[in-house]
Write a protein that holds these residues in place. Structure first.
Motif, PDB file in Angstrom:
ATOM      1  N   VAL B 157       0.853  -1.203   0.000  1.00 27.00           N
ATOM      2  CA  VAL B 157       0.000   0.000   0.000  1.00 27.00           C
ATOM      3  C   VAL B 157       0.887   1.253   0.000  1.00 27.00           C
ATOM      4  CG1 VAL B 157      -1.790   1.258   1.283  1.00 27.00           C
ATOM      5  CG2 VAL B 157      -1.845  -1.229   1.212  1.00 27.00           C
ATOM      6  N   ILE B 158       1.933   1.214   0.816  1.00 21.87           N
ATOM      7  CA  ILE B 158       2.856   2.360   0.886  1.00 21.87           C
ATOM      8  C   ILE B 158       3.580   2.543  -0.461  1.00 21.87           C
ATOM      9  CG2 ILE B 158       4.968   3.256   2.011  1.00 21.87           C
ATOM     10  CD1 ILE B 158       2.523   3.399   3.839  1.00 21.87           C
ATOM     11  N   ASN B 159       3.951   1.430  -1.091  1.00 27.02           N
ATOM     12  CA  ASN B 159       4.607   1.509  -2.409  1.00 27.02           C
ATOM     13  C   ASN B 159       3.676   2.150  -3.442  1.00 27.02           C
ATOM     14  OD1 ASN B 159       6.834   0.269  -1.367  1.00 27.02           O
ATOM     15  ND2 ASN B 159       6.396  -1.751  -2.200  1.00 27.02           N
ATOM     16  N   VAL B 160       2.393   1.815  -3.354  1.00 26.24           N
ATOM     17  CA  VAL B 160       1.415   2.400  -4.281  1.00 26.24           C
ATOM     18  C   VAL B 160       1.287   3.904  -4.021  1.00 26.24           C
ATOM     19  CG1 VAL B 160      -1.054   2.434  -4.876  1.00 26.24           C
ATOM     20  CG2 VAL B 160       0.144   0.264  -4.688  1.00 26.24           C
ATOM     21  N   ILE B 161       1.258   4.282  -2.748  1.00 25.60           N
ATOM     22  CA  ILE B 161       1.185   5.714  -2.406  1.00 25.60           C
ATOM     23  C   ILE B 161       2.401   6.440  -2.984  1.00 25.60           C
ATOM     24  CG2 ILE B 161       1.244   7.379  -0.489  1.00 25.60           C
ATOM     25  CD1 ILE B 161      -0.315   5.287   1.179  1.00 25.60           C
ATOM     26  N   ASP B 162       3.571   5.814  -2.844  1.00 24.29           N
ATOM     27  CA  ASP B 162       4.809   6.397  -3.400  1.00 24.29           C
ATOM     28  C   ASP B 162       4.721   6.534  -4.916  1.00 24.29           C
ATOM     29  OD1 ASP B 162       6.135   6.845  -1.081  1.00 24.29           O
ATOM     30  OD2 ASP B 162       7.410   5.070  -1.163  1.00 24.29           O
ATOM     31  N   ALA B 163       4.197   5.489  -5.565  1.00 29.19           N
ATOM     32  CA  ALA B 163       4.110   5.491  -7.032  1.00 29.19           C
ATOM     33  C   ALA B 163       3.159   6.572  -7.532  1.00 29.19           C
ATOM     34  CB  ALA B 163       3.661   4.123  -7.524  1.00 29.19           C
ATOM     35  N   LEU B 164       2.151   6.896  -6.718  1.00 32.78           N
ATOM     36  CA  LEU B 164       1.155   7.883  -7.154  1.00 32.78           C
ATOM     37  C   LEU B 164       1.512   9.314  -6.738  1.00 32.78           C
ATOM     38  CD1 LEU B 164      -2.072   5.864  -6.256  1.00 32.78           C
ATOM     39  CD2 LEU B 164      -1.241   6.360  -8.551  1.00 32.78           C
ATOM     40  N   ARG B 165       2.633   9.455  -6.022  1.00 34.11           N
ATOM     41  CA  ARG B 165       2.977  10.769  -5.470  1.00 34.11           C
ATOM     42  C   ARG B 165       3.542  11.728  -6.519  1.00 34.11           C
ATOM     43  NH1 ARG B 165       3.333  12.009  -0.480  1.00 34.11           N
ATOM     44  NH2 ARG B 165       3.191   9.836   0.118  1.00 34.11           N
ATOM     45  N   LYS B 166       4.399  11.222  -7.370  1.00 29.58           N
ATOM     46  CA  LYS B 166       5.099  12.097  -8.335  1.00 29.58           C
ATOM     47  C   LYS B 166       4.898  11.616  -9.765  1.00 29.58           C
ATOM     48  CE  LYS B 166       7.566  14.736  -5.389  1.00 29.58           C
ATOM     49  NZ  LYS B 166       7.350  16.168  -5.293  1.00 29.58           N
ATOM     50  N   THR B 167       5.049  12.534 -10.706  1.00 31.09           N
ATOM     51  CA  THR B 167       4.979  12.201 -12.126  1.00 31.09           C
ATOM     52  C   THR B 167       6.166  11.292 -12.497  1.00 31.09           C
ATOM     53  OG1 THR B 167       6.125  14.266 -12.533  1.00 31.09           O
ATOM     54  CG2 THR B 167       3.750  14.288 -12.885  1.00 31.09           C
ATOM     55  N   PRO B 168       6.087  10.584 -13.643  1.00 31.44           N
ATOM     56  CA  PRO B 168       7.181   9.652 -13.979  1.00 31.44           C
ATOM     57  C   PRO B 168       8.569  10.283 -13.977  1.00 31.44           C
ATOM     58  CG  PRO B 168       5.323   9.293 -15.438  1.00 31.44           C
ATOM     59  CD  PRO B 168       4.975  10.489 -14.623  1.00 31.44           C
ATOM     60  N   ASP B 169       8.663  11.575 -14.335  1.00 24.42           N
ATOM     61  CA  ASP B 169       9.992  12.212 -14.306  1.00 24.42           C
ATOM     62  C   ASP B 169      10.383  12.669 -12.900  1.00 24.42           C
ATOM     63  OD1 ASP B 169       8.366  14.349 -13.924  1.00 24.42           O
ATOM     64  OD2 ASP B 169       8.851  15.398 -15.785  1.00 24.42           O
ATOM     65  N   GLY B 170       9.473  12.496 -11.951  1.00 27.98           N
ATOM     66  CA  GLY B 170       9.776  12.806 -10.548  1.00 27.98           C
ATOM     67  C   GLY B 170       9.724  14.277 -10.201  1.00 27.98           C
ATOM     68  N   ARG B 171       9.242  15.105 -11.088  1.00 25.57           N
ATOM     69  CA  ARG B 171       9.265  16.553 -10.848  1.00 25.57           C
ATOM     70  C   ARG B 171       7.934  17.075 -10.331  1.00 25.57           C
ATOM     71  NH1 ARG B 171      12.683  18.408 -16.157  1.00 25.57           N
ATOM     72  NH2 ARG B 171      14.633  17.490 -15.506  1.00 25.57           N
ATOM     73  N   GLY B 172       6.885  16.784 -11.062  1.00 26.93           N
ATOM     74  CA  GLY B 172       5.580  17.353 -10.699  1.00 26.93           C
ATOM     75  C   GLY B 172       4.823  16.477  -9.725  1.00 26.93           C
ATOM     76  N   PRO B 173       3.919  17.076  -8.958  1.00 27.36           N
ATOM     77  CA  PRO B 173       3.089  16.267  -8.072  1.00 27.36           C
ATOM     78  C   PRO B 173       1.987  15.561  -8.855  1.00 27.36           C
ATOM     79  CG  PRO B 173       2.500  18.577  -7.882  1.00 27.36           C
ATOM     80  CD  PRO B 173       3.609  18.507  -8.881  1.00 27.36           C
ATOM     81  N   LEU B 174       1.591  14.410  -8.368  1.00 26.01           N
ATOM     82  CA  LEU B 174       0.533  13.659  -9.043  1.00 26.01           C
ATOM     83  C   LEU B 174      -0.683  13.587  -8.112  1.00 26.01           C
ATOM     84  CD1 LEU B 174       0.739  12.479 -11.856  1.00 26.01           C
ATOM     85  CD2 LEU B 174       1.356  10.290 -10.885  1.00 26.01           C
ATOM     86  N   PHE B 175      -0.700  12.600  -7.281  1.00 26.69           N
ATOM     87  CA  PHE B 175      -1.795  12.484  -6.311  1.00 26.69           C
ATOM     88  C   PHE B 175      -1.165  12.336  -4.922  1.00 26.69           C
ATOM     89  CE2 PHE B 175      -3.406  10.856 -10.329  1.00 26.69           C
ATOM     90  CZ  PHE B 175      -4.579  11.590 -10.479  1.00 26.69           C
ATOM     91  N   GLU B 176      -1.097  13.432  -4.199  1.00 25.82           N
ATOM     92  CA  GLU B 176      -0.399  13.418  -2.913  1.00 25.82           C
ATOM     93  C   GLU B 176      -1.341  13.228  -1.732  1.00 25.82           C
ATOM     94  OE1 GLU B 176       1.644  17.192  -3.329  1.00 25.82           O
ATOM     95  OE2 GLU B 176       3.518  16.128  -3.738  1.00 25.82           O
ATOM     96  N   ASN B 177      -2.623  13.460  -1.994  1.00 27.07           N
ATOM     97  CA  ASN B 177      -3.604  13.374  -0.915  1.00 27.07           C
ATOM     98  C   ASN B 177      -4.263  11.990  -0.961  1.00 27.07           C
ATOM     99  OD1 ASN B 177      -5.438  13.881   1.028  1.00 27.07           O
ATOM    100  ND2 ASN B 177      -6.342  15.689   0.057  1.00 27.07           N
ATOM    101  N   VAL B 178      -3.981  11.179   0.024  1.00 26.55           N
ATOM    102  CA  VAL B 178      -4.430   9.790  -0.013  1.00 26.55           C
ATOM    103  C   VAL B 178      -5.533   9.542   1.005  1.00 26.55           C
ATOM    104  CG1 VAL B 178      -3.683   7.399   0.341  1.00 26.55           C
ATOM    105  CG2 VAL B 178      -2.134   9.033  -0.705  1.00 26.55           C
ATOM    106  N   THR B 179      -6.584   8.853   0.560  1.00 23.23           N
ATOM    107  CA  THR B 179      -7.582   8.352   1.510  1.00 23.23           C
ATOM    108  C   THR B 179      -7.708   6.847   1.270  1.00 23.23           C
ATOM    109  OG1 THR B 179      -9.359   8.858  -0.033  1.00 23.23           O
ATOM    110  CG2 THR B 179      -8.929  10.489   1.681  1.00 23.23           C
ATOM    111  N   PHE B 180      -8.163   6.152   2.283  1.00 21.58           N
ATOM    112  CA  PHE B 180      -8.292   4.704   2.151  1.00 21.58           C
ATOM    113  C   PHE B 180      -9.758   4.322   2.040  1.00 21.58           C
ATOM    114  CE2 PHE B 180      -4.184   5.234   4.213  1.00 21.58           C
ATOM    115  CZ  PHE B 180      -3.403   4.439   3.381  1.00 21.58           C
ATOM    116  N   GLY B 181     -10.011   3.319   1.236  1.00 26.85           N
ATOM    117  CA  GLY B 181     -11.361   2.797   1.097  1.00 26.85           C
ATOM    118  C   GLY B 181     -11.469   1.468   1.801  1.00 26.85           C
ATOM    119  N   VAL B 182     -12.674   1.164   2.251  1.00 21.62           N
ATOM    120  CA  VAL B 182     -12.886  -0.108   2.938  1.00 21.62           C
ATOM    121  C   VAL B 182     -13.141  -1.178   1.886  1.00 21.62           C
ATOM    122  CG1 VAL B 182     -14.386  -1.353   4.546  1.00 21.62           C
ATOM    123  CG2 VAL B 182     -13.800   1.044   4.964  1.00 21.62           C
ATOM    124  N   SER B 183     -12.358  -2.240   1.959  1.00 23.34           N
ATOM    125  CA  SER B 183     -12.561  -3.319   0.983  1.00 23.34           C
ATOM    126  C   SER B 183     -13.824  -4.084   1.304  1.00 23.34           C
ATOM    127  CB  SER B 183     -11.346  -4.248   1.004  1.00 23.34           C
ATOM    128  OG  SER B 183     -11.101  -4.654   2.318  1.00 23.34           O
TER     129      SER B 183
END
Lengths: 194, 184
Positions: B157-183
């Motif tokens: 889950v943390i790896n996914v949050i990391d993957a969604l944090r920055k754009t592929p070039d690592g410069r721009g923000p992507l999705f930094e605000n994370v909420t969790f859903g109940v499975s």
């Protein structure tokens, strides 16, 4: 043969002074005075140990609790009640509130029916909820005294990397039910996740 | 000028001897070298330990339930991205519906499958960036909901949050605000 005449007292004293000066040698430095350095080092040591002990970010890494790694570089938040979820137990602050079943069992039904409020599908963990209710009371008073918004509390979640998602959600849900509105998930910083 | 007599010379020799300090007249310094050794060792150990345990925190809110959640109010024209982590890979859901395999439009199936036995985080970053760039109205959106199968490890889950944090070039923000859903 006549005895040689003795020198007068002033002459004798002058000769004595000369001889003392001649024989005197520079005082040797036998030791360095390191008291001041010692003082500084001891103070630094005490300061570091105290800081390390009090910091919430000082998480002892063991087989039972190994934090997940993240590329995040922000400062860890120190504000909030610390909830620790290891492989075998859940702690609120330093107090153990629950012993966890095996991972396979947790994937199926979380912490188990006996620890739930309304059956196996409920997300509320009763022993954790009771401990959090107490912690919330204290934290509410603290927040009031500090001049912060007392309507909601913050929690620092220190969880093992292998914690199943179901348990994580159960812990977060129980926190939410006890007026904890903001969570800080603690992770270890790493340079690269190659 | 009269010369010094033998007796006077002897007396001068005796009196001009440098005085040796008695042990109790010396500085009385403690031998603190072993103590210093210990202090220096502890200091180095403490500094080294502090250096390897740098931690950080990811901010989040209570999980969103099946019916009602705390997800911030989002405008109608929003991406509303949800990432579901399953054992076989990632399933992405956006405004239009389920994202098709390979991140190509809308369609059924798993959006990003595992590569071998590993989750493809790089592809997830690419796909999220692509979805965000698909409409200028999504540019300011930084919220993503993450949900997972009950057995998925927190580390993933943390790896996914990391993957969604920055754009592929690592410069721009992507999705930094994370909420969790109940499975379910």
């Amino acid at each position: 043969m006549s005895e040689p005449t003795k020198a007068s007292m002033p002459q004798f004293k002058a000769a004595l002074r000369r001889e003392i000066r001649r024989r005197a040698h520079e005082p040797e430095i036998n030791f360095l005075n390191i008291t001041a350095m010692l003082d500084i080092m001891t103070i630094i040591l005490v300061f570091l140990l105290k800081n390390l002990g009090e910091s919430a970010s000082a998480v002892p890494q063991s087989d039972d609790l190994r934090l997940p790694t993240s590329v995040l570089r922000t400062e860890p938040s120190q504000e909030g009640v610390v909830i620790t979820v290891s492989k075998t137990q859940i702690l609120v602050g330093d107090n153990r509130v629950l012993r966890l079943p095996s991972r396979e069992s947790m994937v199926q039904s979380g912490v188990g029916t006996s620890n739930k409020r309304n059956g196996p599908n409920d997300l509320y963990i009763t022993p954790l909820g009771n401990a959090l209710a107490k912690a919330r009371k204290t934290d509410k008073i603290l927040r009031q005294k500090k001049g912060k918004d007392p309507s909601t509390s913050e929690a620092i979640i220190i969880a093992d990397g292998t914690t199943p998602y179901r348990l994580l959600i159960e812990v977060m849900f129980t926190l939410g039910q006890n007026e904890f509105g903001r969570y800080h998930l603690m992770v270890m910083q790493t340079k690269d996740k190659g | 000028m009269a010369k010094l007599s033998v007796a006077q010379r002897g007396k001068i020799r005796r009196l001009s001897q440098p005085k040796e300090l008695a042990p109790d007249e010396e500085g009385g310094e403690l031998n603190i070298v072993p103590f210093l050794d210990i202090i220096v060792n502890i200091l180095i150990f403490v500094l080294a330990t502090v250096a390897v345990t740098f931690t950080s925190t990811i901010e989040t809110n209570p999980p969103a339930g099946k019916s009602a959640g705390v997800r911030s109010a989002v405008p109608q024209d929003s991406l509303n991205l949800t990432v579901l982590i399953v054992n076989e890979g990632f399933s992405l859901k956006a405004q239009g519906g389920n994202v098709a395999p390979g991140c190509l439009g809308v369609g059924s199936g798993l959006s990003i499958s595992k590569r071998g036995n590993q989750y493809d985080y790089a592809e997830l970053t690419q796909c999220a960036a692509k979805l965000k760039a698909s409409n200028p109205a999504y540019a300011e959106e930084n919220q993503v909901q993450i949900s997972a199968n009950p057995g998925i490890a927190y580390e993933i889950v943390i790896n996914v949050i990391d993957a969604l944090r920055k754009t592929p070039d690592g410069r721009g923000p992507l999705f930094e605000n994370v909420t969790f859903g109940v499975s379910k």
